[in-house]
Structures are given as structure tokens and as C-alpha cells.
Design an enzyme around this catalytic site. Structure first.
Site, PDB file in Angstrom:
ATOM      1  N   ASP A 107     -27.816  26.182  19.530  1.00 21.26           N
ATOM      2  CA  ASP A 107     -28.619  26.087  18.270  1.00 21.26           C
ATOM      3  C   ASP A 107     -29.159  27.597  17.972  1.00 21.26           C
ATOM      4  OD1 ASP A 107     -29.767  24.675  16.381  1.00 21.26           O
ATOM      5  OD2 ASP A 107     -31.729  24.413  17.488  1.00 21.26           O
ATOM      6  N   HIS A 376     -35.247  29.797  20.362  1.00 26.83           N
ATOM      7  CA  HIS A 376     -34.591  30.133  19.012  1.00 26.83           C
ATOM      8  C   HIS A 376     -35.603  29.709  17.796  1.00 26.83           C
ATOM      9  CE1 HIS A 376     -33.325  26.170  20.473  1.00 26.83           C
ATOM     10  NE2 HIS A 376     -33.158  25.794  19.200  1.00 26.83           N
TER      11      HIS A 376
END
Length: 970
Positions: A107, A376
Site C-alpha cells: 500500500d 503509510h
């Protein structure tokens, strides 16, 4: 965090563990340890815990990556990536004897070349990524090139390479389109709801259950997708991810439907031409590895930036929430200092009065906070304000704890009276100090001798500064930018590696007063009307540079590097990109994306200038106004140049031009950049770093769409432009987007304030209406390539790890006793490495696991690893070589280090064990898969380089070497 645990995360682990126990064929992979540890500590029953142990042993539950989080790759620093990985791995190894060997980096928004190197160093056998440029992915997919052996580091090349799998266009989620239903398919538990699970158990968007009537068409849909993907890979094994974000919170309905489908396909495998099985990532890579194919090698080029569609360049997040990015890095730097400070205290003062267990908890609170923000959707600025506040609060709380710990260690070591206040601050400036007559304690967290200035606020111009021996210390005091009522006191400090010194600030005694910076103000100039013909230049000079300013515009004009007498024309201006927030009018900018409407627009028509000059520091203050009559400035630059007196090593200090910016509050849908334009013929080639570890070459690329945004890159620590002779280097203390939009130019995005009406962004509160003022710092270094090569690695770390400054009141009734003059022994035993090495870690992790894997596994099987006190005898040491092969004739050489002599100031080294990057493998027993490449046709295991038993270690370019060190107990 608590809300996510409540809404779905706790249920994922509870229901998955229960479901795995019901079918031997079922499997599951789990990634982030932060959620798992919260579940393990607060939710899991004893039965659950025993089942997790069993499932791990059977290989049906597999932890992949195993860090606290799945970290971002673009804007994180290598030290923090290693910290969060080590934090998760330490827990897994201590609790289960489990060591992750595969990654699942699906991701992060783009892939850095540092990551494959880190994962190889951590003992992984394969790496998996997903988000790379859509056009590049389509091309790789068509040509069956989504799998390769990645040599992420040019210097380590095949020694730390790793097999890498790129997910195809369907990415990491199950494809959800069903031809026979308008509901999404394969997501039978639906989608999680916040903040509470639905009372009736009916979740939104639950897929059509598998029944006798639709079983065949369901199977056809799945098989068709599997076959489509099989065509993109070289083997007949297809990795088919089952799940997505926030899935498996009701695992029983998931597995029940999955079982039916898999059984049916396998019963009719002749008809379908496919067999299916539950698998972990490890199972998939094992199948690939056994095929014995020869794989292509990818060099050290990264996959940044990342575009998901023609008008979706994910380059906005390089700058989003700049304040969070700055605090995350200050916290990381404070943690680095606190770890080595505490380690020295434990080793040198075993009988000290501070409770070590409590101290370790204080450090752990900051380890956790710095680890989690590497997520993230953390340091990237791609979270909602509520989640951003959680990250900020956890960071501030951890920093408060570590400052408190460092202050109490200084108290204990100086045997100060317990009533003397110690103020603790880790910011360059800290107001609210009670007058003069105080001491300033300065700790240098780097393992080099450092000469630099620290700044403290004082209430009076007339002060003197002394060291512990009563000698006068060079200092300068001047008006403060921040406040009308205080002054800035610059103190020149020279401190050896990992040592601290005390300075006393006293009212003026006539003999040794601090220099006073005198101010000259230049009136506001209309820069649109300036006549280049009547240019009036005035110089600001130190031993390294002469900087010329133009009195007609109050702007910088040129910089001359005095040693080579090389002059570079150099001007700086602030510009703003105007961006669209209305989806009906075209592509938008948001937390993630940067989508400018047109070229950037200059924001200021008038500039005011003030020059504050003294014998040590010259500060040039420029204020940028939208026009000549505006009341308030929107931008400011404070440029500082330093002059170092005789007898001090001023090389680093003299060569940096320090700039601090004040930006904001911005208007809505504006993205602010500082553009530096030079007459260097750079051919629009830019260099930026990957995570403060290595540099990447960034040639300007023209695209059909979105060229401006697609030529933005992350600068985590370093960026530069150069021509054949001269290089202009930028060093940063937080991440920024950076680009070269013209020859000789480099622009840094400093701030963004956005609003948009995209429904998904509105639902998730991702509109980035950030009305803050940001104050980033950048150091400029100008010189020949050879000269900047020598300076930039050490300078970048000197900016990252500025000295920690703490304050305390001097007790008036204590006469200066002679024994205080010998105090250097308390904090004088320095630890120093050569300038091409960096002492990356010196800490006491506290893990209780056994260094011997067999012993560790045995004690877990016997149920002996009960909660005990932390282990304070094991010291974690990491040493990193800062240079690439061939980068510098001297500094790129391997370095031999005698660990016993390096650490003798801390005590007598008894045992040294070399370990994998995160500490969980003995390097001598680590055997990694060696994938066949044209370069290395024979397949087998990679064995790492061994340490010779006599404490001598040779560190080669770009290596990061990790050790456990044990000292003779005192």
C-alpha cells in the site's frame, strides 16, 4: 486506534484465529504488529494465545513484514524504518520465536530502492510491492516482467539483493465485480462501519452468499480472473489475494463461503483447468523458488513518484501536513539522543538512583510513537485531522517522557540538589527561561566531535557565557525574530562524540561579554519596478562564502565560494501553484495528489530586509509581501551565516548557509514553493535521496499529461543540482516535495492548503484544510563536487541530530568546588567514529529473548518465556558506512573498527555478536534464498560476511552492521 480496534481490528484477530482452528486447510497472513499487540495484550484469551502459538508452528498463520506498521517508503528516514521494523520483530521473536521472511508492501504510494536492501538485511527471502506507475505496470505486465531480483543498493549490489514481486493491475484486493449480481463479490462480511459495529450485524455492501444456484457462476468468475492474471506471469502459480482494507472482521462468513468455492473449483478442476488452495505469501514464494527459473536483475532505480492514472500523480503527500512531518523527525532525533544517553548511564552508573524499568518505559513510549507515525497514512499526511492529532499527541507525550528522563539523568550524574529545576527543551529555541544566571546543558548525540551553535532565549542583552572550567565561551546575542521581549543568544559549542557539556549564562561581568548583533533595516522594495541597470549590491561574508544581496529588490543575487572563487548567480522567490478543488471542473489536488492548474505564480511584489550582523553570526531577514502597501507578510526567510573564531574546527559550520522559512497561513487551494534559480547549466537534472540512505538521479521527463506533478520527487534529507564543476546542495530536517522545473532551478514545496468536494475525501475528512504556519529549515552548501561530497553526509546528519539543549537554574549557595573541575570524567569518555561512518544505533532494547535460536524456541515451547524484568545487559549497536563505492577517493574506502576500543569509554567489552538488521538472526546462521540470475546461474543460499572473533570489524561502503554487545558487569 482505539476506535479502529473497537470497530473492526480486534474482531479480525479474534474471528480469524477461531476460524483457522476449524479447518486445517485454512490460512491467513497478518502484517502490522501495532494492532496485533493491542489485541494480544488487551483482548486475546489464554485459549486464543495458545492457538496463535499452534497456528504459527503449523505455518497456517504467517506474519509478513512484522514491523509495527507497513511503513511509507517515500518520506520516511531509514533510521525510523529500521526502528519500527526492529520494534515489531523484537516482539514477535520474544513472544513466538517467529522471524518474518517475506514482505507485503502493498500500500505505500511508490516504492523506494532502500526497502529491498533493508528487507534483505533483515533476513527476508522475497519482497512484494504493488503501487508503481500505472503506465509502467501495464508495460511490465504485458511483457511478464513483474518479477525480478532487485539490487537496491549499487554498492551492496548482489550481496543484498532480493527477489521482488509486483502485484498486477488488480493490486492487493480481491476483484469485486460480479457479472451475475449488482452487489460486489467475494466480500461476504461487507465493509466495516465506524465508530460502532452495526447492532443487527448487517454490514453495508455484503456480497451475495454462495449457494447451490450461484456456485457455478461464482466459480466461473473467479477462474476467469485467475486465468487473466496467469498470462502476466512466467509460472503457472498465481497469487490471488483474498481480502482488502478492513476485511475479515467476521471471518466465519468469509471462510464459510470461500471453502465452498475452493472445494467446487477443485472438484471440477478438469473442466476449469485450475486448482486452488489457501496459501500464505511464504507458500507462494516457496512455489516460485522451487521452479528454478532464471530471473532478470533490476538495478538501484526506485519506483518514485507514483501515478495511478494520467491526472493522479501521488506527489502531494511529499509535503502534506508539514508540521507533523517536522515533529515526527524531531521526535526521532530526540529518541536517538535519549537512547545513547540512557545506555551510557546504565553502563557507567550501575548504582545510579534512576529506576531503569521506568526509564525504559519512558523510552518505549517514544519508540512506539515514532514507529507508528511511519505508517503509510501517518507521516505522509494522508490521514484525517482526528488521526493526525492522535499521532501528534503520542509523539508529544513520548518526547515529554524522554526529555524528563534525560533531565533526571543529568541531575543524578551531577548530584545536583534535588530542588534545582531542570527545564528541558529539544527545540533550537525555547522561551520562558527565568532571566539569566542559569546553566545550559548541551548533549551531542553524534559519534563525532561537533562544533556548532545552540540558540537559547535570554531576557537581557548584557550576558556572559562560561564553560565548566570557568573559561569564557564565544557567544552572540541579538534581537529575536520570534518575540519582542526576549533576545536570541547563540553559544558556540564544541563537544566530543556522545558527550555533554554544561555552560553557565551569567549577567554581564564586564570582562567577557557576548558579542552583540547590530541590526540594519532596509526599506520595502517593489521588486516589479527594480531596474537591473542601477543594481546596488552589498555583501555578507564569512570564511567560506560571499553572498551578495541586491538593494533594489532586497533579494539574494549571487553566492561566491571563496576557496575556488567560483560565483553562482542565485535568486530565490516564493511561488504558489493554484489548484482545483471542484471535481466537476477537472482533476483535483488532495492530501495524496498534486494536480496544478498551470505554472506556479509568484506571490510577492515587495520585499523588506533586515540584516543583523555580529562577530559570529550574520542573520539576513527577508519579509515577502503581496504588494508594497500590504500590512502583513505571508512569507519570510531567515538566512544565517556563521564565522568561527580561531582555535575551533569550523569546517562544517562555515560551509552551511542556514535558511529557516516562515510560510502561511495560505489561502485555500494553494501549494507554496520556494524556487531557487541559478546560472548552473544543470540540463534540468535533479538528484534526490531515498530515505536519507542513497541518492537517485532524476532527469526531467515530459509527459502527455500532468508533467509538472510527475516531475516532483520526495526529498527526505538531501537534494542537489550541479553542472560540470559546481554543485548546489539542499539538506532538510523534514520531508518535502522537490522538483527542477527549469534549467538551473530547484524548487521545494513547503506547504499546502486544500479543499475539495470528492465524495471519498469528504467521507474520510481528507480535504487538507491546513491553516497552520510552518517553519522548516534547509541548509544550503555550494562548492565543487569533490568538496560537497566531503561535507554533505556529515552535514545532513548534523542537521538531523542537532545537539539536545536542556536548562537548569544555578543554585546560588553552592561554591564552586575543585572536584567539579574533574567532572569531565563523568561525561567526558567520548565515543568517536571516522567521518565516513555513522553510529546509527546505541541503545538498550530490553528484549529478553535468547541469542541462540534453539534456546529461544525451546524456552517458548516449554512455556518459560514469562514476563520478567527487561534485559539491561544487552546493548544494540549499529554502524553504517555513509559512502557509496567510488564516490570519494578517501571516504569510500572500507573502515576497520575495533569495537572494544571504540566503546572503551562505556566499559570493558566482553562479548560481541553480529546480528541481522533487526537483531533476530545470528548473522552466522542466516541463510537466505539465492534466486538464480544470469549473473549468478547457480542457485543456493546466500551466506553473510562473518565477524572475526577479535572485536575487529571491517565496514564496507553502504553497509549497515548490527551487533549485540555485552560489557563486563561493574
Amino acid at each position: 486506534l482505539q476506535e479502529s480496534m473497537h470497530a473492526y481490528a480486534a474482531n479480525v484477530y479474534t474471528t480469524v484465529i477461531e476460524e483457522l482452528m476449524k479447518g486445517k486447510q485454512r490460512k491467513f497472513i497478518a502484517v502490522e504488529q501495532e494492532f496485533f499487540r493491542l489485541w494480544w495484550d488487551a483482548v486475546a484469551t489464554d485459549t486464543h494465545k495458545q492457538q496463535v502459538h499452534q497456528l504459527l508452528q503449523e505455518g497456517r498463520l504467517e506474519f509478513v513484514i512484522g514491523g509495527q506498521v507497513m511503513h511509507d517508503e517515500a518520506v520516511t528516514l531509514i533510521d525510523d524504518q529500521i526502528l519500527q521494523l526492529t520494534e515489531g520483530h523484537g516482539f514477535l521473536y520474544e513472544t513466538f520465536g517467529f522471524r518474518p521472511q517475506f514482505s507485503w508492501h502493498v500500500d505505500p504510494f511508490g516504492a523506494s530502492a532502500t526497502t529491498p536492501t533493508l528487507f534483505a538485511l533483515a533476513g527476508f527471502n522475497a519482497h512484494l510491492i504493488s503501487r508503481i506507475d500505472y503506465d509502467l505496470k501495464a508495460d511490465m505486465q504485458k511483457n511478464k516482467k513483474l518479477q525480478f531480483v532487485w539490487q537496491g543498493s549499487p554498492s551492496l549490489s548482489e550481496r543484498q539483493q532480493i527477489f521482488t514481486h509486483v502485484m498486477d493491475q488488480y493490486s492487493y484486493c480481491t476483484p469485486s465485480q460480479l457479472p451475475f449480481s449488482n452487489r460486489s463479490g467475494f466480500y461476504w462480511n461487507g465493509f466495516a462501519t465506524f465508530p460502532d459495529p452495526p447492532k443487527d450485524g448487517v454490514y453495508p455492501n455484503m456480497s451475495l452468499p454462495v449457494t447451490d444456484t450461484n456456485l457455478h457462476v461464482y466459480a466461473q468468475t473467479m477462474v476467469a480472473n485467475i486465468k487473466e492474471r496467469a498470462a502476466w506471469f512466467r509460472t503457472s502459480d498465481v497469487l490471488w489475494p483474498w481480502g482488502c482494507d478492513k476485511q475479515f472482521f467476521n471471518a466465519s462468513v468469509q471462510y464459510a463461503n470461500m471453502d465452498l468455492l475452493l472445494d467446487y473449483i477443485n472438484k471440477h478442476s478438469d473442466e476449469f483447468g485450475v486448482t486452488v488452495q489457501y496459501a500464505t505469501v511464504g507458500n507462494y514464494f516457496q512455489a516460485l523458488y522451487s521452479k528454478n527459473l532464471t530471473w532478470e536483475i533490476r538495478d538501484s532505480q526506485d519506483f518514485l513518484p507514483y501515478s495511478s492514472e494520467p491526472f493522479q500523480a501521488w506527489t502531494g503527500f511529499y509535503t502534506s501536513r508539514s508540521t507533523l512531518k517536522g515533529i515526527a523527525r524531531r521526535a526521532s532525533s530526540l529518541l536517538y539522543a535519549g537512547e545513547s544517553f540512557f545506555t551510557q548511564y546504565v553502563l557507567k552508573h550501575p548504582a545510579g538512583s534512576i529506576c531503569k524499568c521506568k526509564a525504559l518505559k519512558q523510552l518505549q513510549s517514544l519508540r512506539w510513537a515514532v514507529s507508528e507515525v511511519q505508517h503509510h497514512d501517518g507521516i505522509t499526511g494522508t490521514e484525517s485531522p482526528k488521526v493526525k492529532d492522535m499521532y501528534m499527541n503520542n509523539l508529544m507525550y513520548g518526547m515529554f517522557n524522554v526529555k524528563k528522563l534525560m533531565a533526571s539523568i543529568i541531575f543524578d550524574m551531577s548530584n545536583a540538589k534535588k530542588n534545582g529545576e531542570v527545564y528541558s527543551s529539544v527545540y533550537p529555541k525555547d522561551s520562558g527561561i527565568p532571566g539569566v544566571d542559569q546553566y545550559v546543558v548541551v548533549y551531542n548525540p553524534l559519534a563525532w566531535n561537533i562544533t556548532t551553535f545552540v540558540t537559547v532565549s535570554v531576557s537581557n542583552l548584557a550576558v556572559s557565557v562560561y564553560d565548566e572550567l570557568g573559561h569564557s565561551v564565544p557567544a552572540q546575542v541579538q534581537s529575536s525574530v520570534e518575540s519582542q521581549s526576549t533576545y536570541d543568544l547563540y553559544i558556540l559549542v564544541a563537544i566530543s562524540g556522545l558527550s555533554y557539556r554544561k555552560y553557565s549564562v551569567k549577567p554581564l561581568d564586564g570582562k567577557h561579554s557576548a558579542f552583540i548583533g547590530r541590526s540594519i533595516k532596509y526599506k520595502r522594495r517593489d521588486i516589479t519596478r527594480a531596474d537591473p541597470a542601477s543594481r546596488q549590491l552589498f555583501p555578507v561574508v564569512n570564511n567560506c562564502y560571499q553572498v551578495l544581496f541586491d538593494q533594489n529588490t532586497n533579494l539574494m543575487h549571487s553566492i561566491t565560494e571563496r576557496e575556488t572563487n567560483q560565483t553562482v548567480q542565485l535568486t530565490q522567490e516564493f511561488l504558489e501553484y493554484h489548484v482545483n478543488g471542484n471535481t466537476t471542473k477537472g482533476p483535483i489536488s488532495d492530501n495524496y495528489l498534486f494536480t496544478p492548474n498551470a505554472s506556479a505564480v509568484p506571490v510577492s511584489k515587495a520585499v523588506e530586509l533586515e540584516v543583523v550582523s555580529g562577530n559570529l553570526v550574520t542573520e539576513i531577514r527577508q519579509y515577502f509581501y503581496s504588494n508594497v502597501t500590504s500590512q502583513d507578510y505571508i512569507y519570510a526567510v531567515y538566512t544565517r551565516m556563521y564565522t568561527v573564531p580561531e582555535g575551533y574546527d569550523g569546517k562544517l559550520l562555515c560551509h552551511r548557509i542556514e535558511q529557516e522559512y516562515s510560510v502561511g497561513p495560505l489561502e485555500l487551494n494553494r501549494e507554496a514553493v520556494l524556487r531557487t534559480s541559478t546560472n548552473l547549466n544543470t540540463r534540468q537534472l535533479l538528484y534526490t535521496d531515498n530515505n536519507g540512505y542513497q541518492m537517485q538521479k532524476r532527469p526531467f521527463k515530459a509527459y502527455v499529461n500532468n508533467t509538472v506533478a510527475r516531475n516532483y520527487y520526495p526529498m527526505v534529507q538531501t537534494a542537489y543540482i550541479e553542472d560540470d564543476t559546481t554543485r548546489l546542495m539542499l539538506l532538510a530536517e523534514r520531508a518535502h516535495g522537490v522538483s527542477s522545473q527549469g534549467n538551473g532551478q530547484v524548487e521545494v514545496m513547503l506547504h499546502r492548503r486544500l479543499w475539495n468536494n470528492l465524495q471519498w475525501d469528504l467521507d474520510n475528512n481528507l480535504t487538507l484544510n491546513d491553516s497552520s504556519v510552518v517553519r522548516p529549515v534547509i541548509w544550503l552548501i555550494l562548492g565543487t563536487k569533490a568538496a560537497t561530497n566531503v561535507l554533505y553526509r556529515t552535514s545532513g546528519l548534523a542537521l538531523e541530530h542537532r545537539p539536545v539543549v536542556m536548562f537548569g537554574a544555578l543554585s546560588a549557595d553552592k561554591p564552586k568546588q575543585p572536584r567539579q573541575l574533574q567532572q569531565r570524567s563523568v561525561h567526558g569518555s567520548s565515543v568517536t567514529v571516522p567521518p565516513n561512518l555513522h553510529l546509527q544505533t546505541l541503545s538498550i532494547p530490553g528484549w529478553r529473548y535468547n541469542s541462540s535460536h534453539a534456546e529461544q524456541v525451546r524456552s517458548i515451547r516449554m512455556g518459560k518465556q514469562k514476563q520478567g524484568d527487561a534485559d539491561f545487559s544487552r546493548v544494540l549497536l549499529r554502524i553504517r558506512h555513509l559512502y557509496e563505492v567510488g564516490e570519494d577517493p578517501v571516504l569510500s574506502q572500507p573502515v576497520m573498527v575495533d569495537l572494544k576500543s571504540l566503546l572503551k569509554g562505556l566499559g570493558s567489552v566482553m562479548v560481541v555478536e553480529e546480528r541481522s538488521l533487526t537483531g533476530t538472526w545470528d548473522i552466522n546462521t542466516l541463510k537466505q534464498w539465492k534466486w538464480k540470475t544470469a549473473q549468478y546461474p547457480s542457485k543456493g543460499f546466500f551466506n553473510s560476511t562473518k565477524t572475526s572473533g577479535n572485536y575487529l570489524v571491517t565496514v564496507h561502503p553502504k553497509e549497515i552492521r548490527t551487533f549485540f554487545v555485552y560489557f563486563q558487569s561493574q
